[in-house]
Design an enzyme around this catalytic site. Structure first.
Site, PDB file in Angstrom:
ATOM      1  CE  LYS A 190      -5.432  -7.945  -2.156  1.00  0.00           C
ATOM      2  NZ  LYS A 190      -6.093  -7.421  -0.701  1.00  0.00           N
ATOM      3  CE  LYS A 230      -4.538  -1.604   1.194  1.00  0.00           C
ATOM      4  NZ  LYS A 230      -5.888  -1.413   2.494  1.00  0.00           N
ATOM      5  CE  LYS A 288     -13.516  -4.295   0.089  1.00  0.00           C
ATOM      6  NZ  LYS A 288     -12.218  -4.038   1.054  1.00  0.00           N
TER       7      LYS A 288
HETATM    8  P1  TYM Z   1     -10.488  -6.362   3.213  1.00  0.00           P
HETATM    9  O1  TYM Z   1     -11.783  -5.569   3.178  1.00  0.00           O
HETATM   10  O2  TYM Z   1      -9.297  -6.188   2.222  1.00  0.00           O
HETATM   11  O3  TYM Z   1     -11.196  -7.769   2.618  1.00  0.00           O
HETATM   12  C1  TYM Z   1     -12.300  -8.368   3.253  1.00  0.00           C
HETATM   13  C2  TYM Z   1     -12.063 -10.028   3.244  1.00  0.00           C
HETATM   14  O4  TYM Z   1     -11.896 -10.616   2.067  1.00  0.00           O
HETATM   15  C3  TYM Z   1     -10.877 -11.146   1.798  1.00  0.00           C
HETATM   16  N1  TYM Z   1     -10.220 -11.002   0.456  1.00  0.00           N
HETATM   17  C4  TYM Z   1     -10.136 -11.857  -0.369  1.00  0.00           C
HETATM   18  N2  TYM Z   1     -10.019 -13.228  -0.511  1.00  0.00           N
HETATM   19  C5  TYM Z   1      -9.933 -13.971  -1.742  1.00  0.00           C
HETATM   20  N3  TYM Z   1      -9.679 -13.518  -2.769  1.00  0.00           N
HETATM   21  C6  TYM Z   1      -9.425 -11.984  -2.974  1.00  0.00           C
HETATM   22  N4  TYM Z   1      -8.860 -11.436  -4.172  1.00  0.00           N
HETATM   23  C7  TYM Z   1      -9.501 -11.310  -1.772  1.00  0.00           C
HETATM   24  N5  TYM Z   1      -9.609  -9.980  -1.476  1.00  0.00           N
HETATM   25  C8  TYM Z   1      -9.876  -9.745  -0.204  1.00  0.00           C
HETATM   26  C9  TYM Z   1     -10.012 -10.742   2.764  1.00  0.00           C
HETATM   27  O5  TYM Z   1      -8.832 -11.699   3.033  1.00  0.00           O
HETATM   28  C10 TYM Z   1     -10.904 -10.379   3.849  1.00  0.00           C
HETATM   29  O6  TYM Z   1     -11.001 -11.512   4.726  1.00  0.00           O
HETATM   30  N6  TYM Z   1      -8.035  -6.009   7.204  1.00  0.00           N
HETATM   31  C11 TYM Z   1      -9.243  -6.494   6.583  1.00  0.00           C
HETATM   32  C12 TYM Z   1     -10.456  -5.798   7.304  1.00  0.00           C
HETATM   33  C13 TYM Z   1     -10.315  -6.352   8.817  1.00  0.00           C
HETATM   34  C14 TYM Z   1     -10.372  -7.556   9.365  1.00  0.00           C
HETATM   35  C15 TYM Z   1     -10.402  -7.289  10.951  1.00  0.00           C
HETATM   36  C16 TYM Z   1     -10.584  -8.868   9.136  1.00  0.00           C
HETATM   37  C17 TYM Z   1     -10.163  -5.368   9.868  1.00  0.00           C
HETATM   38  N7  TYM Z   1     -10.113  -5.901  10.922  1.00  0.00           N
HETATM   39  C18 TYM Z   1     -10.425  -8.300  11.723  1.00  0.00           C
HETATM   40  C19 TYM Z   1     -10.607  -9.812   9.969  1.00  0.00           C
HETATM   41  C20 TYM Z   1     -10.615  -9.545  11.442  1.00  0.00           C
HETATM   42  C21 TYM Z   1      -9.200  -6.133   5.264  1.00  0.00           C
HETATM   43  O7  TYM Z   1      -8.836  -5.204   4.879  1.00  0.00           O
HETATM   44  O8  TYM Z   1     -10.084  -6.820   4.302  1.00  0.00           O
END
Ligand code: TYM
Length: 334
Positions: free
Chosen positions: A199, A117, A202
């Site tokens: 990957k 990032k 969004k």
């Molecule tokens: P975020 O918002 O980027 O993504 C949400 C969830 O989707 C999964 N994910 C994917 N899985 C498969 N293929 C992909 N291309 C892909 N892109 C995203 C992510 O692994 C995630 O599970 N830091 C976290 C949010 C967060 C969180 C937490 C998660 C904040 N606090 C506590 C679990 C527990 C994040 O940015 O996810």
């Protein structure tokens, strides 16, 4: 510690930093509802994390409502699971400060998401981006969460949360449940449709790279039609040499609930074009019922506000217990 008289807890969160993609759905969200009966589940809209990258305030608000609607459209029940917004529960920020004092710079320096990032947003490498994993640890540890369903890219952050919990417990006695990741074998890493070595994300600026959970079927089909394939003509699962085709096989298999080997067999001898259309329509079939429910839920803002208000209260009650315990242990006057 959560004294095992009740159900064990599950925590997960998604950032409302963009519309939710097929990657988020297959990697994480689709697993959330199936855990509701056996665990006490908390699913968070982690709005505080999104500020690590510049957001449009109106859009952020809209996306938070949108994510709540999507949670419910995917089968989450706000009376069974706690669906809430991170900034509504002040204990997240409070615990995050404390945990930051038990996290080493060396650990944060190793986080690959921070490195990625900061390369992507070189003009805004802020302190929040750096301490992002500490807030994530606070999210999880605050609720004594036992399991955390996530995609592959969050594994490193979860390991750090575990290390922080173990370190704190050693210093002050058993305070936190040490969480474990739940990462599915299939679908945990969905790649971009145009650049299958990255990957699906969004926040991608090229919308051809991702499919949204709420996207119209016509648009989904167009994106799969244009999805990058590989040289050769064989539909074969070989992520190293055939990243495009392998990603599509992975998507198809995950959506259909079959193995990639079975998907490979199903398309043996198929042409790339036909195969891509079959993947596209399997995705459309999977997402159509979610989109319908989503539209309905989004149209009732008062209902969404009511749900957020009630659920934040439930979350604050649980969070306060851990926060008080931590404050007492570190020596704050209560
Ligand atoms: P975020 O918002 O980027 O993504 C949400 C969830 O989707 C999964 N994910 C994917 N899985 C498969 N293929 C992909 N291309 C892909 N892109 C995203 C992510 O692994 C995630 O599970 N830091 C976290 C949010 C967060 C969180 C937490 C998660 C904040 N606090 C506590 C679990 C527990 C994040 O940015 O996810």
């Amino acid at each position: 510690m959560n004294t095992n008289t009740e159900k064990q807890r599950i925590f997960s969160g998604i950032q409302p930093s963009g519309n939710i993609t097929l990657g988020n759905y297959l990697g994480a969200l689709r697993h959330f509802p199936e855990l509701q009966d056996d665990y006490e589940c908390l699913y968070c809209i982690v709005d505080m994390h999104t500020l690590t990258v510049r957001q449009d305030p109106e859009l952020l608000k809209e996306r938070s409502y949108s994510l709540l609607s999507l949670y419910m459209a995917c089968g989450l029940d706000p009376d069974r699971s706690i669906l809430f917004v991170q900034s509504h529960v002040h204990q997240h920020a409070e615990l995050s400060w404390i945990l930051g004092c038990y996290t080493y710079m060396g650990e944060l320096n190793r986080m690959t998401q921070f490195k990625d990032k900061s390369a992507k947003h070189a003009d805004n490498i802020n302190a929040g981006l750096y301490t992002y994993p500490v807030l994530m640890a606070a999210d999880i540890l605050l609720y004594q969460s036992r399991f955390v369903p996530i995609g592959n890219d969050q594994k490193q952050h979860l390991e750090l949360a575990r290390d922080i919990a173990i370190r704190f417990n050693k210093l002050y006695g058993e305070t936190f449940t040490v969480p474990e990741p739940l990462i599915s074998k299939q679908g945990a890493r969905i790649m971009s449709l145009q650049e299958p070595d990255r990957k699906m994300s969004k926040s991608d600026t090229n919308s051809g790279n991702f499919v949204l959970v709420t996207e119209e079927p016509d648009s989904i089909m167009k994106k799969f039609k244009r999805a990058v394939t590989d040289s050769g003509s064989e539909v074969r699962f070989d992520p190293e040499n055939k990243p495009g085709i392998s990603n599509l096989l992975n998507i198809y298999a995950t959506v259909k609930g079959i193995t990639t080997e079975d998907a490979e067999k199903e398309f043996a001898g198929s042409r790339y074009g036909d195969f891509k259309m079959a993947v596209g329509s399997a995705v459309c079939d999977c997402l159509a019922p979610i989109r319908e429910k989503y539209e309905l839920l989004m149209s009732d803002r008062a209902q969404l506000d009511g749900i957020l208000g009630r659920n934040a209260e439930r979350a604050r009650e649980i969070a306060e217990i851990t926060k008080k315990d931590v404050y007492r242990r570190v020596g704050f006057i209560l």
